[in-house]
Design a protein around this motif. Structure first.
Motif, PDB file in Angstrom:
ATOM      1  N   VAL A 138      66.242  14.989  77.610  1.00 31.04           N
ATOM      2  CA  VAL A 138      66.046  15.522  78.966  1.00 31.04           C
ATOM      3  C   VAL A 138      66.772  14.582  79.927  1.00 31.04           C
ATOM      4  O   VAL A 138      66.446  13.395  80.004  1.00 31.04           O
ATOM      5  CB  VAL A 138      64.548  15.576  79.358  1.00 31.04           C
ATOM      6  CG1 VAL A 138      64.401  16.117  80.785  1.00 31.04           C
ATOM      7  CG2 VAL A 138      63.740  16.426  78.383  1.00 31.04           C
ATOM      8  N   ARG A 139      67.754  15.088  80.619  1.00 24.59           N
ATOM      9  CA  ARG A 139      68.508  14.260  81.566  1.00 24.59           C
ATOM     10  C   ARG A 139      68.010  14.523  82.982  1.00 24.59           C
ATOM     11  O   ARG A 139      68.010  15.668  83.434  1.00 24.59           O
ATOM     12  CB  ARG A 139      70.007  14.559  81.481  1.00 24.59           C
ATOM     13  CG  ARG A 139      70.834  13.812  82.529  1.00 24.59           C
ATOM     14  CD  ARG A 139      72.309  13.900  82.252  1.00 24.59           C
ATOM     15  NE  ARG A 139      72.646  13.234  81.004  1.00 24.59           N
ATOM     16  CZ  ARG A 139      72.774  11.918  80.860  1.00 24.59           C
ATOM     17  NH1 ARG A 139      72.603  11.118  81.900  1.00 24.59           N
ATOM     18  NH2 ARG A 139      73.061  11.393  79.693  1.00 24.59           N
ATOM     19  N   VAL A 140      67.581  13.470  83.657  1.00 19.94           N
ATOM     20  CA  VAL A 140      67.169  13.602  85.063  1.00 19.94           C
ATOM     21  C   VAL A 140      68.427  13.654  85.920  1.00 19.94           C
ATOM     22  O   VAL A 140      69.270  12.749  85.847  1.00 19.94           O
ATOM     23  CB  VAL A 140      66.257  12.429  85.480  1.00 19.94           C
ATOM     24  CG1 VAL A 140      65.953  12.492  86.971  1.00 19.94           C
ATOM     25  CG2 VAL A 140      64.959  12.462  84.670  1.00 19.94           C
TER      26      VAL A 140
ATOM     27  N   ALA B  57      67.418  10.883  78.162  1.00 23.69           N
ATOM     28  CA  ALA B  57      68.603  11.735  78.016  1.00 23.69           C
ATOM     29  C   ALA B  57      69.120  11.816  76.576  1.00 23.69           C
ATOM     30  O   ALA B  57      69.856  12.736  76.235  1.00 23.69           O
ATOM     31  CB  ALA B  57      69.715  11.225  78.930  1.00 23.69           C
ATOM     32  N   GLN B  58      68.744  10.849  75.751  1.00 29.13           N
ATOM     33  CA  GLN B  58      69.302  10.840  74.392  1.00 29.13           C
ATOM     34  C   GLN B  58      68.436  11.649  73.426  1.00 29.13           C
ATOM     35  O   GLN B  58      67.233  11.790  73.620  1.00 29.13           O
ATOM     36  CB  GLN B  58      69.391   9.408  73.884  1.00 29.13           C
ATOM     37  CG  GLN B  58      70.293   8.557  74.760  1.00 29.13           C
ATOM     38  CD  GLN B  58      70.748   7.324  74.036  1.00 29.13           C
ATOM     39  OE1 GLN B  58      71.800   7.285  73.430  1.00 29.13           O
ATOM     40  NE2 GLN B  58      69.903   6.319  74.086  1.00 29.13           N
TER      41      GLN B  58
ATOM     42  N   GLN C 280      64.094   0.525  76.038  1.00 28.50           N
ATOM     43  CA  GLN C 280      63.017  -0.480  75.953  1.00 28.50           C
ATOM     44  C   GLN C 280      62.213  -0.584  77.257  1.00 28.50           C
ATOM     45  O   GLN C 280      60.986  -0.742  77.221  1.00 28.50           O
ATOM     46  CB  GLN C 280      63.594  -1.833  75.570  1.00 28.50           C
ATOM     47  CG  GLN C 280      64.548  -2.389  76.617  1.00 28.50           C
ATOM     48  CD  GLN C 280      65.477  -3.449  76.040  1.00 28.50           C
ATOM     49  OE1 GLN C 280      65.955  -3.324  74.920  1.00 28.50           O
ATOM     50  NE2 GLN C 280      65.729  -4.505  76.787  1.00 28.50           N
TER      51      GLN C 280
ATOM     52  N   ALA D  97      70.250   2.017  74.788  1.00 26.14           N
ATOM     53  CA  ALA D  97      71.647   1.574  74.665  1.00 26.14           C
ATOM     54  C   ALA D  97      71.952   0.971  73.297  1.00 26.14           C
ATOM     55  O   ALA D  97      73.114   0.937  72.880  1.00 26.14           O
ATOM     56  CB  ALA D  97      71.947   0.547  75.754  1.00 26.14           C
TER      57      ALA D  97
ATOM     58  N   GLY E 110      64.069   6.393  78.336  1.00 29.20           N
ATOM     59  CA  GLY E 110      63.167   6.025  77.224  1.00 29.20           C
ATOM     60  C   GLY E 110      63.762   4.946  76.354  1.00 29.20           C
ATOM     61  O   GLY E 110      63.570   4.931  75.142  1.00 29.20           O
TER      62      GLY E 110
HETATM   63  P1  FAD Z   1      68.775   1.354  78.078  1.00 28.63           P
HETATM   64  O1  FAD Z   1      68.612   0.729  76.749  1.00 28.63           O
HETATM   65  O2  FAD Z   1      70.149   1.666  78.555  1.00 28.63           O
HETATM   66  O3  FAD Z   1      67.883   2.671  78.088  1.00 28.63           O
HETATM   67  C1  FAD Z   1      67.954   3.578  79.142  1.00 28.63           C
HETATM   68  C2  FAD Z   1      67.641   4.959  78.602  1.00 28.63           C
HETATM   69  O4  FAD Z   1      67.634   5.829  79.723  1.00 28.63           O
HETATM   70  C3  FAD Z   1      68.665   5.472  77.627  1.00 28.63           C
HETATM   71  O5  FAD Z   1      68.050   6.070  76.515  1.00 28.63           O
HETATM   72  C4  FAD Z   1      69.454   6.498  78.452  1.00 28.63           C
HETATM   73  O6  FAD Z   1      69.963   7.548  77.680  1.00 28.63           O
HETATM   74  C5  FAD Z   1      68.385   6.980  79.399  1.00 28.63           C
HETATM   75  N1  FAD Z   1      68.931   7.541  80.634  1.00 28.63           N
HETATM   76  C6  FAD Z   1      69.935   7.081  81.408  1.00 28.63           C
HETATM   77  N2  FAD Z   1      70.122   7.876  82.463  1.00 28.63           N
HETATM   78  C7  FAD Z   1      69.202   8.870  82.361  1.00 28.63           C
HETATM   79  C8  FAD Z   1      68.878  10.005  83.141  1.00 28.63           C
HETATM   80  N3  FAD Z   1      69.543  10.302  84.260  1.00 28.63           N
HETATM   81  N4  FAD Z   1      67.880  10.821  82.733  1.00 28.63           N
HETATM   82  C9  FAD Z   1      67.177  10.536  81.598  1.00 28.63           C
HETATM   83  N5  FAD Z   1      67.445   9.477  80.816  1.00 28.63           N
HETATM   84  C10 FAD Z   1      68.442   8.651  81.202  1.00 28.63           C
HETATM   85  N6  FAD Z   1      68.669  -8.144  75.377  1.00 28.63           N
HETATM   86  C11 FAD Z   1      67.879  -8.907  74.603  1.00 28.63           C
HETATM   87  O7  FAD Z   1      66.658  -8.958  74.809  1.00 28.63           O
HETATM   88  N7  FAD Z   1      68.408  -9.648  73.573  1.00 28.63           N
HETATM   89  C12 FAD Z   1      69.732  -9.587  73.269  1.00 28.63           C
HETATM   90  O8  FAD Z   1      70.181 -10.243  72.351  1.00 28.63           O
HETATM   91  C13 FAD Z   1      70.592  -8.740  74.058  1.00 28.63           C
HETATM   92  N8  FAD Z   1      71.898  -8.608  73.768  1.00 28.63           N
HETATM   93  C14 FAD Z   1      72.673  -7.751  74.498  1.00 28.63           C
HETATM   94  C15 FAD Z   1      74.013  -7.581  74.178  1.00 28.63           C
HETATM   95  C16 FAD Z   1      74.810  -6.701  74.896  1.00 28.63           C
HETATM   96  C17 FAD Z   1      76.247  -6.535  74.549  1.00 28.63           C
HETATM   97  C18 FAD Z   1      74.260  -5.986  75.972  1.00 28.63           C
HETATM   98  C19 FAD Z   1      75.119  -5.038  76.776  1.00 28.63           C
HETATM   99  C20 FAD Z   1      72.932  -6.146  76.310  1.00 28.63           C
HETATM  100  C21 FAD Z   1      72.122  -7.038  75.578  1.00 28.63           C
HETATM  101  N9  FAD Z   1      70.785  -7.235  75.901  1.00 28.63           N
HETATM  102  C22 FAD Z   1      70.000  -8.041  75.123  1.00 28.63           C
HETATM  103  C23 FAD Z   1      70.243  -6.654  77.154  1.00 28.63           C
HETATM  104  C24 FAD Z   1      69.259  -5.502  77.076  1.00 28.63           C
HETATM  105  O9  FAD Z   1      68.304  -5.646  76.071  1.00 28.63           O
HETATM  106  C25 FAD Z   1      69.876  -4.127  77.076  1.00 28.63           C
HETATM  107  O10 FAD Z   1      70.777  -3.953  78.117  1.00 28.63           O
HETATM  108  C26 FAD Z   1      68.811  -2.999  77.079  1.00 28.63           C
HETATM  109  O11 FAD Z   1      69.394  -1.928  76.446  1.00 28.63           O
HETATM  110  C27 FAD Z   1      68.266  -2.542  78.448  1.00 28.63           C
HETATM  111  O12 FAD Z   1      67.192  -1.628  78.214  1.00 28.63           O
HETATM  112  P2  FAD Z   1      66.822  -0.454  79.225  1.00 28.63           P
HETATM  113  O13 FAD Z   1      65.680   0.265  78.629  1.00 28.63           O
HETATM  114  O14 FAD Z   1      66.711  -1.023  80.583  1.00 28.63           O
HETATM  115  O15 FAD Z   1      68.123   0.468  79.240  1.00 28.63           O
END
Ligand code: FAD
Length: 351
Positions: free
Chosen positions: A99-101, A35-36, A14, A42, A12
């Protein structure tokens, strides 16, 4: 008890929310399992000074512009968390947390989703678990005998704890440059990169990265030459703190060292340096362990996809992670388009 649903979205952050926005518009019945305990993905774990590399207006998920942050051109992580929390409320996205998958398995015509809070059974699973949870650190001779502290980007929270310490920051990407800039002036800093750091021109920010990733995808889809995408432009967005440290002097990079001793790094020419801490800003890998039972990984550990759909399992989609699931799909602005195309495909499948 097994709960039946059309679509389970795993994660959940972005990407999971963008999936939810478009699945809702497509009329699908779905649940998002995260999971959070709180919204924000992140971003909840970013270091204190982290700012986006694009303005708010260019960092929005589908449907709702990110409002500007007062006094900041480039919003900080707290602002992004607030935006994501508001987003899931505003669109009444069905997020269940924590909820962790743990595992996704084939179960006849459905996929079984096993979690630490029970089991769901779905026609389609969307995996949107990000990369933050799988920090990557290269193996290096002596890595286990260095007596100082070693941490990864994912464990860095700010410069205070390194005040006056000898710190080696490894990595020539955005995280390495930003953390090195963050430490400059607090710690005795050595920044090492595998190749000469490549700063993007000062006037270029995340908007240009998104355009470059999109142009590359379009060229490849049209059978044209690879434009090189984002990497053709450079590696490091010169956000204000990085620009300032670069111009002031402390962001001078050393080449990568070849091994570690108990005291610190040693370079190929035999010179060494003493260090109290090494911060590995060496990237992340997709967090896919919950998909292991499906046996979809290729020999590089990747799950091949067509768009967002897994080649080996048409009931599984992957969203976020990197360009392999859509141009710039690991960014706020980039994830919307692949999420929309994915939701259309899923709606067609569900009929
Ligand atoms: P995440 O934000 O990691 O969300 C995944 C979610 O899934 C989390 O809540 C996690 O707890 C959950 N999850 C994981 N495993 C499980 C499981 N087994 N069961 C249930 N839940 C689970 N992007 C931009 O657009 N602009 C920026 O300026 C930018 N700067 C960045 C700077 C850094 C240092 C980094 C590392 C990244 C940056 N990014 C930026 C990139 C990007 O926006 C992020 O990596 C973003 O968090 C990815 O989103 P996501 O939803 O794919 O993953």
């Amino acid at each position: 008890m097994t709960r039946l649903v059309d679509v389970v979205v795993t994660g959940g952050g972005q990407a999971g929310l963008a999936a939810g926005y478009h699945l809702k518009r497509a009329g699908a019945e779905f649940v998002i399992l995260d999971a959070q305990g709180e919204p924000g993905g992140a971003w909840r774990h970013a270091w204190d000074s982290l700012h986006l590399f694009s303005p708010a207006s260019c960092s929005s998920l589908p449907g709702r512009l990110m409002p500007p942050q007062a006094g900041e051109t480039y919003p900080d992580a707290g602002h992004v968390i607030g935006y994501l929390a508001d987003y899931e409320q505003r669109y009444e996205l069905p997020v269940q947390r924590p909820v962790r998958v743990q595992a996704v398995r084939r179960d006849g015509e459905r996929l079984r989703v096993e979690t630490d809070s029970g089991t769901w059974s779905a026609h389609v699973v969307v995996s949107a678990t990000g990369t933050w949870w799988r920090p990557f650190r290269p193996a290096i001779p002596g890595g286990d005998i260095f007596r100082g502290r070693q941490l990864h980007t994912a464990g860095y929270s700010g410069p205070q704890e390194f005040a006056g310490r000898r710190v080696v920051v490894v990595g020539g990407g955005n995280s390495g440059a930003q953390i090195a800039a963050d430490l400059a002036g607090h710690a005795d800093l050595t920044w090492v990169t595998r190749r000469e750091p490549r700063f993007l021109p000062d006037e270029i920010d995340g908007r240009a990265l998104f355009d470059a990733a999109t142009a590359r995808r379009q060229a490849l889809d049209a059978g044209l030459d690879d434009t090189g995408g984002v990497t053709a432009l450079g590696d490091i967005v010169a956000v204000p703190p990085v620009r300032e440290a670069r111009d002031r002097g402390p962001l001078k990079a050393q080449p990568m060292f070849t091994r570690l001793t108990a005291d610190g790094p040693v370079w190929a020419d035999g010179t060494g340096a003493a260090a109290d801490a090494i911060i590995w800003c060496t990237g992340f890998r997709p967090a896919l362990s919950h998909l292991t039972p499906l046996g979809l990984r290729d020999r590089h550990g990747h799950i091949p996809t067509t768009g967002t759909r897994a080649v080996g399992e048409p009931r599984l989609h992957l969203l976020g992670y990197g360009d392999w699931t859509g141009p710039a799909s690991a960014t706020l602005i980039g994830v919307g388009r692949p999420a929309r195309e994915m939701a259309r495909e899923i709606a067609a499948r569900l009929g």
